[in-house]
Design a protein around this motif. Structure first.
Motif, PDB file in Angstrom:
ATOM      1  N   GLU A 130       0.658  -1.108  -0.077  1.00 48.54           N
ATOM      2  CA  GLU A 130      -0.084  -0.003   0.199  1.00 48.54           C
ATOM      3  C   GLU A 130       0.723   1.225   0.074  1.00 48.54           C
ATOM      4  OE1 GLU A 130      -2.188   0.407   3.695  1.00 48.54           O
ATOM      5  OE2 GLU A 130      -0.597  -0.487   4.788  1.00 48.54           O
ATOM      6  N   PRO A 131       0.279   2.264  -0.325  1.00 47.24           N
ATOM      7  CA  PRO A 131       1.229   3.695  -0.491  1.00 47.24           C
ATOM      8  C   PRO A 131       1.439   4.082   1.198  1.00 47.24           C
ATOM      9  CG  PRO A 131      -0.984   4.040  -1.274  1.00 47.24           C
ATOM     10  CD  PRO A 131      -0.932   2.365  -1.133  1.00 47.24           C
ATOM     11  N   ILE A 132       2.296   4.858   1.284  1.00 45.48           N
ATOM     12  CA  ILE A 132       2.499   5.359   2.610  1.00 45.48           C
ATOM     13  C   ILE A 132       1.677   6.682   2.672  1.00 45.48           C
ATOM     14  CG2 ILE A 132       4.087   6.300   4.288  1.00 45.48           C
ATOM     15  CD1 ILE A 132       6.368   4.315   3.018  1.00 45.48           C
ATOM     16  N   LYS A 133       0.768   6.451   3.705  1.00 48.79           N
ATOM     17  CA  LYS A 133      -0.247   7.740   3.873  1.00 48.79           C
ATOM     18  C   LYS A 133      -0.092   8.102   5.611  1.00 48.79           C
ATOM     19  CE  LYS A 133      -3.287   6.416   0.339  1.00 48.79           C
ATOM     20  NZ  LYS A 133      -4.738   6.146  -0.060  1.00 48.79           N
ATOM     21  N   PRO A 134      -0.160   9.228   5.921  1.00 44.88           N
ATOM     22  CA  PRO A 134       0.002   9.493   7.355  1.00 44.88           C
ATOM     23  C   PRO A 134      -1.289   8.875   8.380  1.00 44.88           C
ATOM     24  CG  PRO A 134      -0.109  11.416   5.899  1.00 44.88           C
ATOM     25  CD  PRO A 134      -0.498  10.383   5.082  1.00 44.88           C
ATOM     26  N   GLU A 135      -2.537   8.584   7.665  1.00 49.57           N
ATOM     27  CA  GLU A 135      -3.619   7.975   8.326  1.00 49.57           C
ATOM     28  C   GLU A 135      -3.359   6.551   8.585  1.00 49.57           C
ATOM     29  OE1 GLU A 135      -5.059   8.159   4.116  1.00 49.57           O
ATOM     30  OE2 GLU A 135      -4.043   9.554   5.449  1.00 49.57           O
ATOM     31  N   ARG A 136      -2.269   6.012   8.010  1.00 57.83           N
ATOM     32  CA  ARG A 136      -1.948   4.488   8.193  1.00 57.83           C
ATOM     33  C   ARG A 136      -1.137   4.361   9.591  1.00 57.83           C
ATOM     34  NH1 ARG A 136      -5.866   2.107   6.969  1.00 57.83           N
ATOM     35  NH2 ARG A 136      -5.904   1.159   4.534  1.00 57.83           N
ATOM     36  N   PHE A 137      -0.566   5.503   9.834  1.00 60.74           N
ATOM     37  CA  PHE A 137       0.123   5.463  11.330  1.00 60.74           C
ATOM     38  C   PHE A 137      -0.749   5.203  12.336  1.00 60.74           C
ATOM     39  CE2 PHE A 137       3.267   7.803   8.915  1.00 60.74           C
ATOM     40  CZ  PHE A 137       4.440   7.404   8.899  1.00 60.74           C
ATOM     41  N   LEU A 138      -2.047   5.822  12.310  1.00 63.93           N
ATOM     42  CA  LEU A 138      -3.086   5.392  13.435  1.00 63.93           C
ATOM     43  C   LEU A 138      -4.003   4.554  13.102  1.00 63.93           C
ATOM     44  CD1 LEU A 138      -3.543   9.392  13.807  1.00 63.93           C
ATOM     45  CD2 LEU A 138      -1.921   7.872  15.171  1.00 63.93           C
ATOM     46  N   LYS A 139      -4.054   4.082  11.844  1.00 69.74           N
ATOM     47  CA  LYS A 139      -5.200   3.105  11.672  1.00 69.74           C
ATOM     48  C   LYS A 139      -4.751   1.983  10.728  1.00 69.74           C
ATOM     49  CE  LYS A 139      -9.968   2.637   9.917  1.00 69.74           C
ATOM     50  NZ  LYS A 139     -11.122   2.998   9.260  1.00 69.74           N
ATOM     51  N   PRO A 140      -4.332   0.804  11.130  1.00 79.31           N
ATOM     52  CA  PRO A 140      -3.783  -0.383  10.519  1.00 79.31           C
ATOM     53  C   PRO A 140      -4.907  -0.920   9.535  1.00 79.31           C
ATOM     54  CG  PRO A 140      -3.360  -0.513  12.720  1.00 79.31           C
ATOM     55  CD  PRO A 140      -4.289   0.463  12.666  1.00 79.31           C
ATOM     56  N   ALA A 141      -4.311  -1.425   8.327  1.00 81.46           N
ATOM     57  CA  ALA A 141      -5.162  -2.047   7.539  1.00 81.46           C
ATOM     58  C   ALA A 141      -5.782  -3.587   7.940  1.00 81.46           C
ATOM     59  CB  ALA A 141      -4.567  -2.237   6.221  1.00 81.46           C
ATOM     60  N   ASN A 142      -6.784  -3.605   7.606  1.00 79.70           N
ATOM     61  CA  ASN A 142      -7.531  -5.079   7.947  1.00 79.70           C
ATOM     62  C   ASN A 142      -6.821  -5.897   6.905  1.00 79.70           C
ATOM     63  OD1 ASN A 142      -9.086  -4.303  10.020  1.00 79.70           O
ATOM     64  ND2 ASN A 142     -10.826  -3.565   8.723  1.00 79.70           N
ATOM     65  N   LEU A 143      -6.591  -7.384   7.470  1.00 80.54           N
ATOM     66  CA  LEU A 143      -5.996  -8.282   6.495  1.00 80.54           C
ATOM     67  C   LEU A 143      -6.732  -9.624   6.456  1.00 80.54           C
ATOM     68  CD1 LEU A 143      -2.100  -7.734   7.368  1.00 80.54           C
ATOM     69  CD2 LEU A 143      -3.368  -6.965   5.394  1.00 80.54           C
ATOM     70  N   LYS A 144      -6.880 -10.405   5.344  1.00 80.67           N
ATOM     71  CA  LYS A 144      -7.428 -11.590   5.147  1.00 80.67           C
ATOM     72  C   LYS A 144      -6.227 -12.484   5.023  1.00 80.67           C
ATOM     73  CE  LYS A 144     -10.542 -14.135   2.426  1.00 80.67           C
ATOM     74  NZ  LYS A 144      -9.808 -15.116   1.603  1.00 80.67           N
ATOM     75  N   LEU A 145      -6.423 -13.611   6.032  1.00 88.34           N
ATOM     76  CA  LEU A 145      -5.331 -14.638   6.247  1.00 88.34           C
ATOM     77  C   LEU A 145      -5.823 -15.792   5.311  1.00 88.34           C
ATOM     78  CD1 LEU A 145      -4.744 -14.461   9.993  1.00 88.34           C
ATOM     79  CD2 LEU A 145      -3.527 -13.453   8.232  1.00 88.34           C
ATOM     80  N   ASP A 146      -4.743 -16.287   4.634  1.00 90.76           N
ATOM     81  CA  ASP A 146      -4.837 -17.891   4.071  1.00 90.76           C
ATOM     82  C   ASP A 146      -4.021 -18.714   4.657  1.00 90.76           C
ATOM     83  OD1 ASP A 146      -6.336 -16.518   1.986  1.00 90.76           O
ATOM     84  OD2 ASP A 146      -4.598 -15.639   1.012  1.00 90.76           O
ATOM     85  N   LEU A 147      -4.630 -19.963   4.553  1.00 90.20           N
ATOM     86  CA  LEU A 147      -3.696 -21.173   4.777  1.00 90.20           C
ATOM     87  C   LEU A 147      -2.519 -21.300   4.003  1.00 90.20           C
ATOM     88  CD1 LEU A 147      -3.329 -23.488   6.844  1.00 90.20           C
ATOM     89  CD2 LEU A 147      -4.939 -24.975   5.069  1.00 90.20           C
ATOM     90  N   LEU A 148      -1.375 -21.363   4.260  1.00 86.87           N
ATOM     91  CA  LEU A 148      -0.049 -21.228   3.487  1.00 86.87           C
ATOM     92  C   LEU A 148       0.593 -22.714   3.169  1.00 86.87           C
ATOM     93  CD1 LEU A 148       1.703 -18.122   5.037  1.00 86.87           C
ATOM     94  CD2 LEU A 148       0.317 -18.196   3.035  1.00 86.87           C
TER      95      LEU A 148
END
Length: 199
Positions: A130-148
């Motif tokens: 993802e691009p580096i954006k100031p709001e990401r310092f305070l609100k991390p992204a949600n991630l979907k996990l997969d079986l590896l």
């Protein structure tokens, strides 16, 4: 794009979560340019957060260049950055393969490899860019996990067609631990090999 107010809020939140945070900054190089001093530094940050009796460990390293005038920092460029957060009794030990710079529009590999046998453990994980954006310092992204099916995350990416800074992140979870890593990727016109790898 990071304002003074957002920076103050992010630092306040960081110190609340990791009250025993320690950091060390080393001066790697410096030179004078007119009335300015240009200094290259490496900062290591470590901290542990306790939540419901469980420890979460933060390790971060950042290489940066500062321009000082009249004993004040008037400009700062981030040259390299990596953060790792781990928790649980046995978080996966990982090795990260990612260049610090890539040319615009060029392909790159992002590999986060578990460096120890998993035994009978299942491994869940994912990777994101993802691009580096100031709001990401305070609100991390949600991630979907997969079986590896293999011992890590292996992604082939393509840099955007314009210069920018990106964050590449991976999360790996096994039965008794979790590791999350984020590293900065700089998209530049002409990549150089002069930058020392983060250690």
């Amino acid at each position: 794009g990071l304002t003074r107010q957002l920076m103050m809020q992010a630092l306040t939140d960081l110190w609340k979560r990791y009250p025993q945070l320690t950091y060390r900054t080393e001066l790697k190089d410096w030179k004078t340019e007119g009335n300015s001093i240009v200094a290259e530094t490496v900062t290591n940050i470590d901290g542990t957060q306790m939540t419901e009796g469980k420890a979460t460990k933060l390790e971060s390293i950042m290489r940066s260049r500062q321009r000082l005038e009249n004993q004040k920092i008037v400009q700062q460029d981030i040259l390299g950055e990596r953060t790792q957060i781990s928790s649980g009794a046995k978080p996966p030990a990982v090795q990260i393969n990612l260049p610090e710079q890539v040319g615009v529009g060029q392909p790159y590999n992002f590999d986060v490899i578990v460096t120890e046998p998993l035994g009978d453990d299942l491994l869940l994980g994912t990777a994101t860019e993802e691009p580096i954006k100031p709001e990401r310092f305070l609100k991390p992204a949600n991630l979907k996990l997969d079986l590896l099916p293999a011992g890590g995350v292996f992604k082939l990416g393509k840099a955007p067609n314009t210069k920018s800074n990106r964050w590449l992140s991976a999360v790996l979870i096994r039965g008794d631990g979790m590791t999350m890593v984020t590293q900065r990727l700089m998209v530049v016109d002409r990549p150089t090999n002069s930058a020392a790898p983060l250690q």
